[in-house]
Scaffold this motif. Structure first.
Motif, PDB file in Angstrom:
ATOM      1  N   ILE A 217       6.956  -4.986  12.038  1.00 26.60           N
ATOM      2  CA  ILE A 217       6.454  -5.234  13.539  1.00 26.60           C
ATOM      3  C   ILE A 217       5.646  -6.274  13.938  1.00 26.60           C
ATOM      4  CG2 ILE A 217       6.338  -3.272  13.852  1.00 26.60           C
ATOM      5  CD1 ILE A 217       3.943  -2.842  12.054  1.00 26.60           C
ATOM      6  N   ASP A 218       5.371  -7.231  14.664  1.00 25.44           N
ATOM      7  CA  ASP A 218       4.825  -8.457  15.013  1.00 25.44           C
ATOM      8  C   ASP A 218       2.981  -7.973  15.941  1.00 25.44           C
ATOM      9  OD1 ASP A 218       6.193 -10.974  13.383  1.00 25.44           O
ATOM     10  OD2 ASP A 218       7.393  -9.473  15.079  1.00 25.44           O
ATOM     11  N   HIS A 219       2.246  -8.168  15.542  1.00 29.50           N
ATOM     12  CA  HIS A 219       1.410  -8.000  16.070  1.00 29.50           C
ATOM     13  C   HIS A 219       0.008  -8.618  16.468  1.00 29.50           C
ATOM     14  CE1 HIS A 219      -3.080  -5.906  16.510  1.00 29.50           C
ATOM     15  NE2 HIS A 219      -2.992  -4.604  16.203  1.00 29.50           N
ATOM     16  N   PRO A 220      -0.850  -8.737  17.253  1.00 30.79           N
ATOM     17  CA  PRO A 220      -1.257  -9.884  18.570  1.00 30.79           C
ATOM     18  C   PRO A 220      -2.351 -10.164  17.266  1.00 30.79           C
ATOM     19  CG  PRO A 220      -1.322  -7.887  19.677  1.00 30.79           C
ATOM     20  CD  PRO A 220      -0.335  -7.296  18.562  1.00 30.79           C
ATOM     21  N   ARG A 221      -2.882  -9.833  16.758  1.00 29.53           N
ATOM     22  CA  ARG A 221      -4.142 -10.155  15.896  1.00 29.53           C
ATOM     23  C   ARG A 221      -3.729 -10.468  14.791  1.00 29.53           C
ATOM     24  NH1 ARG A 221      -9.578  -6.511  15.185  1.00 29.53           N
ATOM     25  NH2 ARG A 221     -10.692  -8.385  13.977  1.00 29.53           N
ATOM     26  N   PHE A 222      -3.299  -9.419  13.765  1.00 30.42           N
ATOM     27  CA  PHE A 222      -3.187  -9.098  12.515  1.00 30.42           C
ATOM     28  C   PHE A 222      -1.262  -9.178  11.762  1.00 30.42           C
ATOM     29  CE2 PHE A 222      -6.418  -5.446  13.884  1.00 30.42           C
ATOM     30  CZ  PHE A 222      -6.781  -6.164  13.283  1.00 30.42           C
ATOM     31  N   GLY A 223      -0.481  -9.640  13.008  1.00 32.74           N
ATOM     32  CA  GLY A 223       0.254 -11.298  12.220  1.00 32.74           C
ATOM     33  C   GLY A 223       1.248 -10.424  11.615  1.00 32.74           C
ATOM     34  N   ARG A 224       2.353 -10.207  10.995  1.00 29.94           N
ATOM     35  CA  ARG A 224       3.848  -9.516  10.844  1.00 29.94           C
ATOM     36  C   ARG A 224       4.470  -8.956   9.439  1.00 29.94           C
ATOM     37  NH1 ARG A 224       9.654 -12.519  11.085  1.00 29.94           N
ATOM     38  NH2 ARG A 224       9.028 -12.342  13.058  1.00 29.94           N
ATOM     39  N   VAL A 225       4.160  -7.824   9.644  1.00 29.96           N
ATOM     40  CA  VAL A 225       4.538  -6.405   8.321  1.00 29.96           C
ATOM     41  C   VAL A 225       5.676  -5.824   8.565  1.00 29.96           C
ATOM     42  CG1 VAL A 225       2.950  -4.274   7.965  1.00 29.96           C
ATOM     43  CG2 VAL A 225       1.758  -5.578   9.023  1.00 29.96           C
ATOM     44  N   MET A 226       5.812  -5.182   7.179  1.00 26.68           N
ATOM     45  CA  MET A 226       7.495  -5.253   7.606  1.00 26.68           C
ATOM     46  C   MET A 226       6.646  -3.824   6.573  1.00 26.68           C
ATOM     47  SD  MET A 226      10.037  -7.610   5.409  1.00 26.68           S
ATOM     48  CE  MET A 226      11.617  -6.147   5.310  1.00 26.68           C
ATOM     49  N   ILE A 227       8.282  -2.360   7.334  1.00 26.05           N
ATOM     50  CA  ILE A 227       7.985  -1.393   6.626  1.00 26.05           C
ATOM     51  C   ILE A 227       9.254  -0.988   6.180  1.00 26.05           C
ATOM     52  CG2 ILE A 227       7.969   1.448   7.288  1.00 26.05           C
ATOM     53  CD1 ILE A 227       6.707   0.350   9.408  1.00 26.05           C
ATOM     54  N   ASP A 228       9.135  -1.058   4.944  1.00 31.81           N
ATOM     55  CA  ASP A 228      10.482  -0.579   3.335  1.00 31.81           C
ATOM     56  C   ASP A 228      10.517  -1.978   3.629  1.00 31.81           C
ATOM     57  OD1 ASP A 228       9.814   1.762   3.158  1.00 31.81           O
ATOM     58  OD2 ASP A 228      11.386   2.283   4.456  1.00 31.81           O
ATOM     59  N   SER A 229      11.359  -2.863   3.214  1.00 28.76           N
ATOM     60  CA  SER A 229      11.643  -4.502   2.060  1.00 28.76           C
ATOM     61  C   SER A 229      13.027  -4.915   2.101  1.00 28.76           C
ATOM     62  CB  SER A 229      10.829  -4.351   0.945  1.00 28.76           C
ATOM     63  OG  SER A 229      11.487  -3.305  -0.089  1.00 28.76           O
ATOM     64  N   GLY A 230      14.324  -3.794   2.754  1.00 33.93           N
ATOM     65  CA  GLY A 230      15.472  -4.793   2.229  1.00 33.93           C
ATOM     66  C   GLY A 230      16.127  -4.902   0.938  1.00 33.93           C
ATOM     67  N   VAL A 231      17.121  -5.300   0.641  1.00 29.87           N
ATOM     68  CA  VAL A 231      17.561  -5.571  -0.372  1.00 29.87           C
ATOM     69  C   VAL A 231      17.414  -6.558  -0.717  1.00 29.87           C
ATOM     70  CG1 VAL A 231      19.146  -3.244   0.270  1.00 29.87           C
ATOM     71  CG2 VAL A 231      19.706  -5.775   0.304  1.00 29.87           C
ATOM     72  N   SER A 232      18.054  -6.648  -2.530  1.00 29.06           N
ATOM     73  CA  SER A 232      17.944  -8.073  -3.435  1.00 29.06           C
ATOM     74  C   SER A 232      19.061  -8.671  -4.403  1.00 29.06           C
ATOM     75  CB  SER A 232      16.259  -8.222  -3.826  1.00 29.06           C
ATOM     76  OG  SER A 232      16.652  -9.430  -4.913  1.00 29.06           O
ATOM     77  N   ASP A 233      19.377  -9.064  -4.592  1.00 30.05           N
ATOM     78  CA  ASP A 233      20.875  -9.682  -5.087  1.00 30.05           C
ATOM     79  C   ASP A 233      20.292  -9.599  -6.484  1.00 30.05           C
ATOM     80  OD1 ASP A 233      22.500 -10.099  -3.366  1.00 30.05           O
ATOM     81  OD2 ASP A 233      22.339 -12.069  -3.100  1.00 30.05           O
ATOM     82  N   ALA A 234      18.703  -9.591  -6.836  1.00 34.28           N
ATOM     83  CA  ALA A 234      18.921  -9.877  -8.329  1.00 34.28           C
ATOM     84  C   ALA A 234      18.248  -7.896  -8.323  1.00 34.28           C
ATOM     85  CB  ALA A 234      16.994 -10.714  -7.792  1.00 34.28           C
ATOM     86  N   LEU A 235      18.601  -6.520  -7.242  1.00 30.53           N
ATOM     87  CA  LEU A 235      17.940  -5.550  -8.011  1.00 30.53           C
ATOM     88  C   LEU A 235      18.794  -5.185  -9.396  1.00 30.53           C
ATOM     89  CD1 LEU A 235      16.494  -3.000  -7.248  1.00 30.53           C
ATOM     90  CD2 LEU A 235      18.962  -2.406  -5.490  1.00 30.53           C
ATOM     91  N   ASP A 236      20.193  -5.392  -9.255  1.00 32.09           N
ATOM     92  CA  ASP A 236      20.948  -5.284 -10.214  1.00 32.09           C
ATOM     93  C   ASP A 236      20.327  -5.678 -11.395  1.00 32.09           C
ATOM     94  OD1 ASP A 236      23.270  -3.924 -10.637  1.00 32.09           O
ATOM     95  OD2 ASP A 236      23.918  -5.239 -11.867  1.00 32.09           O
ATOM     96  N   SER A 237      19.577  -6.728 -11.850  1.00 33.64           N
ATOM     97  CA  SER A 237      19.504  -7.356 -13.150  1.00 33.64           C
ATOM     98  C   SER A 237      18.161  -6.008 -12.930  1.00 33.64           C
ATOM     99  CB  SER A 237      19.272  -8.263 -13.010  1.00 33.64           C
ATOM    100  OG  SER A 237      17.952  -8.308 -12.447  1.00 33.64           O
ATOM    101  N   ARG A 238      17.353  -5.028 -12.640  1.00 33.10           N
ATOM    102  CA  ARG A 238      16.623  -4.913 -12.871  1.00 33.10           C
ATOM    103  C   ARG A 238      16.459  -2.896 -12.956  1.00 33.10           C
ATOM    104  NH1 ARG A 238      11.554  -7.492 -10.454  1.00 33.10           N
ATOM    105  NH2 ARG A 238      11.588  -9.650 -10.065  1.00 33.10           N
TER     106      ARG A 238
END
Length: 261
Positions: free
Chosen positions: A43-64
């Motif tokens: 979401i891109d708010h005209p005053r407060f900028g960009r926010v993500m809801i949840d975060s997707g995935v990472s290639d580094a996830l497996d190692s964690r």
């Protein structure tokens, strides 16, 4: 304020992953698999900028992840379409991440974001402890390693008594955090009043069409079953009472919704 949904990965699991096969209400649902998508929302708010809801995935996830968790992810046949790092190229970095809850498929992309990014979650989410989580190696702790303290939403009573608690995030009615416990202790939904109409991101409070359209109960611990079903019912009733709202389920589109590219 603009809103977009992004598909990061897909995986396939038996229906028992999503509905409680020990509940007689699910007996008529045939055996089979369900395809699930890992989404995040921007979401891109005209005053407060960009926010993500949840975060997707990472290639580094497996190692964690510990061995049990890695095998589980492998068995689901996870198919990554884009990582958060790949999506981030040429993008404005989010000023914050709002979590629906802290299961690995919703927080895994945090690894690809700066550790200084503020992360917000529902009350009690970080303190949730159960036997299954211990077996899985506390993946949330591993993924959030290096991040600062998790911020918790300070919910207030809902004046309409539709939900356990609500919060006007920016104080202007543009984004509301909604307390929907059950799937996890701090499960949170978000109502976004975007330029093209209101959007309701429910997270895994209701993850699939079987849960939303057929009212099938989730496979959750016995002591949280009542709250999970109440939260799901409240979300369905709220959406039914406000037909202009577009609903975004945790891992599937509702019937008639187009999948994101």
């Amino acid at each position: 304020m603009t809103f977009q949904r992004i598909a990061f990965a897909r995986w396939t699991g038996g229906r028992g992953t999503f509905i409680d096969r020990n509940d007689p209400r699910t007996a008529a649902v045939p055996k089979g698999d369900e395809e699930a998508t890992i989404y995040a929302y921007v979401i891109d708010h005209p005053r407060f900028g960009r926010v993500m809801i949840d975060s997707g995935v990472s290639d580094a996830l497996d190692s964690r992840l510990n061995g049990v968790m890695r095998r589980g992810v492998h068995d689901l046949g996870l198919r990554v379409e884009r990582t958060t790092a790949q999506w981030s190229v040429g993008q404005t970095a989010p000023r914050a991440v709002f979590l629906t809850h802290m299961h690995f498929d919703h927080i895994g992309g945090l690894i690809d974001l700066p550790a200084t990014t503020p992360v917000y979650a529902g009350q009690g989410e970080a303190q949730e402890r159960n036997r299954i989580n211990l077996v899985l190696g506390s993946p949330a702790d591993a993924i959030l390693s290096g991040y600062g303290p998790l911020r918790e939403w300070a919910f207030t009573p809902d004046p309409d008594n539709a939900f356990d608690g609500v919060l006007d995030v920016f104080g202007d009615g543009s984004v509301w955090a909604i307390r929907v416990p059950g799937h996890s202790a701090g499960s949170t939904a978000y109502l976004i009043n975007a330029v093209d109409g209101p959007k309701l991101v429910v997270g895994d409070a209701v993850s699939t069409r079987l849960g939303w359209e057929a009212g099938m109960p989730q496979p959750v611990p016995t002591d949280t079953r009542a709250s999970a079903e109440l939260s799901a019912d409240r979300l369905r009733r709220f959406a039914a009472a406000h037909s202009q709202i577009e609903v975004f389920l945790g891992h599937q589109s509702r019937t008639g919704q187009a999948e994101p590219n």
